[in-house]
Motif scaffolding. Structure first.
Motif, PDB file in Angstrom:
ATOM      1  N   ALA A 127       0.896  -1.026  -0.166  1.00 34.10           N
ATOM      2  CA  ALA A 127       0.115   0.141  -0.020  1.00 34.10           C
ATOM      3  C   ALA A 127       0.850   1.376  -0.084  1.00 34.10           C
ATOM      4  O   ALA A 127       1.947   1.218   0.333  1.00 34.10           O
ATOM      5  CB  ALA A 127      -0.676  -0.016   1.265  1.00 34.10           C
ATOM      6  N   GLN A 128       0.235   2.611  -0.305  1.00 32.18           N
ATOM      7  CA  GLN A 128       0.925   3.705  -0.334  1.00 32.18           C
ATOM      8  C   GLN A 128      -0.093   4.707  -0.165  1.00 32.18           C
ATOM      9  O   GLN A 128      -1.368   4.320  -0.277  1.00 32.18           O
ATOM     10  CB  GLN A 128       1.720   4.019  -1.635  1.00 32.18           C
ATOM     11  N   LEU A 129       0.495   5.803   0.347  1.00 29.51           N
ATOM     12  CA  LEU A 129      -0.459   7.197   0.441  1.00 29.51           C
ATOM     13  C   LEU A 129      -0.031   8.093  -0.746  1.00 29.51           C
ATOM     14  O   LEU A 129       1.090   8.380  -0.792  1.00 29.51           O
ATOM     15  CB  LEU A 129      -0.125   7.732   1.842  1.00 29.51           C
ATOM     16  N   LYS A 194      -9.041   1.086   0.192  1.00 24.58           N
ATOM     17  CA  LYS A 194      -8.666   1.895  -0.834  1.00 24.58           C
ATOM     18  C   LYS A 194      -9.479   2.922  -1.261  1.00 24.58           C
ATOM     19  O   LYS A 194     -10.784   2.953  -1.213  1.00 24.58           O
ATOM     20  CB  LYS A 194      -8.838   0.731  -2.107  1.00 24.58           C
ATOM     21  N   GLY A 195      -9.082   4.181  -1.259  1.00 24.53           N
ATOM     22  CA  GLY A 195      -9.541   5.502  -1.541  1.00 24.53           C
ATOM     23  C   GLY A 195      -9.893   6.268  -0.318  1.00 24.53           C
ATOM     24  O   GLY A 195     -10.156   7.278  -0.462  1.00 24.53           O
ATOM     25  N   ASP A 196      -9.731   5.605   0.841  1.00 22.34           N
ATOM     26  CA  ASP A 196     -10.018   6.451   1.980  1.00 22.34           C
ATOM     27  C   ASP A 196      -9.091   7.642   2.097  1.00 22.34           C
ATOM     28  O   ASP A 196      -7.835   7.646   1.686  1.00 22.34           O
ATOM     29  CB  ASP A 196      -9.483   5.462   3.317  1.00 22.34           C
ATOM     30  N   ILE A 197      -9.618   8.791   2.807  1.00 17.03           N
ATOM     31  CA  ILE A 197      -8.818   9.992   2.942  1.00 17.03           C
ATOM     32  C   ILE A 197      -8.556  10.123   4.059  1.00 17.03           C
ATOM     33  O   ILE A 197      -9.359  10.215   4.916  1.00 17.03           O
ATOM     34  CB  ILE A 197      -9.496  11.089   2.353  1.00 17.03           C
ATOM     35  N   LEU A 205      -4.261  12.854   2.497  1.00 17.77           N
ATOM     36  CA  LEU A 205      -3.405  11.630   1.980  1.00 17.77           C
ATOM     37  C   LEU A 205      -4.619  10.705   1.778  1.00 17.77           C
ATOM     38  O   LEU A 205      -5.326  10.219   2.465  1.00 17.77           O
ATOM     39  CB  LEU A 205      -2.486  10.962   2.908  1.00 17.77           C
ATOM     40  N   GLN A 206      -4.350  10.079   0.320  1.00 17.30           N
ATOM     41  CA  GLN A 206      -5.307   9.070   0.030  1.00 17.30           C
ATOM     42  C   GLN A 206      -4.481   7.915  -0.110  1.00 17.30           C
ATOM     43  O   GLN A 206      -3.719   7.606  -0.387  1.00 17.30           O
ATOM     44  CB  GLN A 206      -5.903   9.500  -1.587  1.00 17.30           C
ATOM     45  N   PHE A 207      -5.594   6.805   0.510  1.00 22.33           N
ATOM     46  CA  PHE A 207      -4.873   5.623   0.566  1.00 22.33           C
ATOM     47  C   PHE A 207      -5.108   4.563  -0.672  1.00 22.33           C
ATOM     48  O   PHE A 207      -6.232   4.471  -0.958  1.00 22.33           O
ATOM     49  CB  PHE A 207      -5.500   4.761   1.920  1.00 22.33           C
ATOM     50  N   PHE A 208      -3.972   4.046  -1.082  1.00 18.88           N
ATOM     51  CA  PHE A 208      -4.084   3.035  -2.012  1.00 18.88           C
ATOM     52  C   PHE A 208      -3.446   1.625  -1.803  1.00 18.88           C
ATOM     53  O   PHE A 208      -2.323   1.694  -1.128  1.00 18.88           O
ATOM     54  CB  PHE A 208      -3.392   3.246  -3.467  1.00 18.88           C
ATOM     55  N   ASN A 209      -4.053   0.409  -2.343  1.00 22.83           N
ATOM     56  CA  ASN A 209      -3.471  -0.695  -2.163  1.00 22.83           C
ATOM     57  C   ASN A 209      -3.524  -1.769  -2.949  1.00 22.83           C
ATOM     58  O   ASN A 209      -4.111  -1.332  -4.171  1.00 22.83           O
ATOM     59  CB  ASN A 209      -3.925  -1.247  -0.706  1.00 22.83           C
TER      60      ASN A 209
END
Length: 209
Positions: A127-129, A194-197, A205-209
């Protein structure tokens, strides 16, 4: 000659012997060690070996090369050093085991390395921000450690833990507290989807995994 023990999230995924001269690490298929990882640059780092000594040099990569959690440009490798590149940990080992030869017999030559040992490809997902608003807008933060602390000067920081069930954010309640999708982080933490802010220190910061 040394070798690299390659791990992903603490799990052994492969080993590769270090050869004399240069060995390139990166995402491009032509590298000696190929890491299929978006946090790894096409040509990320270079291991140079002269005699029995090896050193690693960062090739101006986007996300950097770390030795024991410290970003380095060039570093002479020592036994046990942990090289962090993207989501991977490459442990450098220079231990050599010498067998005592039997009188009258020549020691057997070492087995030739297989093609898999010569070229190692590691597939992973992590994952990344992505900073979508604030002073660091456009920058990415790979979540490659078991715990990442997001600073919140003068206020409560946020901690993101990597667990077997996913990434969980923890934060204490208080003024200027970190928020997820506009709401305070509940006691016990909140699993990121995924997509959480995540809002902290004036940034989103938006969360992607």
């Amino acid at each position: 000659m040394g070798k690299l023990v390659i791990k992903n999230r603490g799990k052994l995924v492969g080993e590769i012997n270090i050869k004399l001269g240069d060995m390139k690490i990166g995402r491009k298929a032509g590298c000696d060690v190929v890491l299929d990882d978006p946090a790894v640059s096409g040509e990320h780092a270079l291991i140079k070996t002269v005699g029995l000594k090896s050193s690693i040099e960062d090739l101006d990569s986007t996300n950097g090369t770390f030795i024991d959690n410290k970003r380095v440009h060039r570093h002479e490798l020592r036994h046990g050093d942990e090289i962090i590149i993207g989501a991977h940990t490459l442990v450098y080992r220079d231990d050599v085991v010498l067998d005592t030869p039997v009188l009258g017999k020549r020691p057997a030559p070492p087995p030739a390395p297989s093609r898999e040992q010569e070229k190692t490809k590691i597939l992973t997902a992590f994952a990344q921000l992505l900073a979508i608003d604030g002073k660091d807008k456009g920058k990415r933060l790979p979540l490659v450690k078991d715990e990442v602390v997001l600073d919140n000067p003068g206020k409560n920081p946020a901690r993101i833990l990597r667990t077997s069930e996913g990434y969980v954010v923890h934060a204490q309640v208080g003024p200027g507290e970190p928020r997820v999708n506009g709401k305070p982080v509940p006691p016990g933490g909140q699993r990121l989807e995924k997509g959480d802010i995540l809002e902290i220190a004036g940034s989103k910061l938006q969360f992607f995994n």
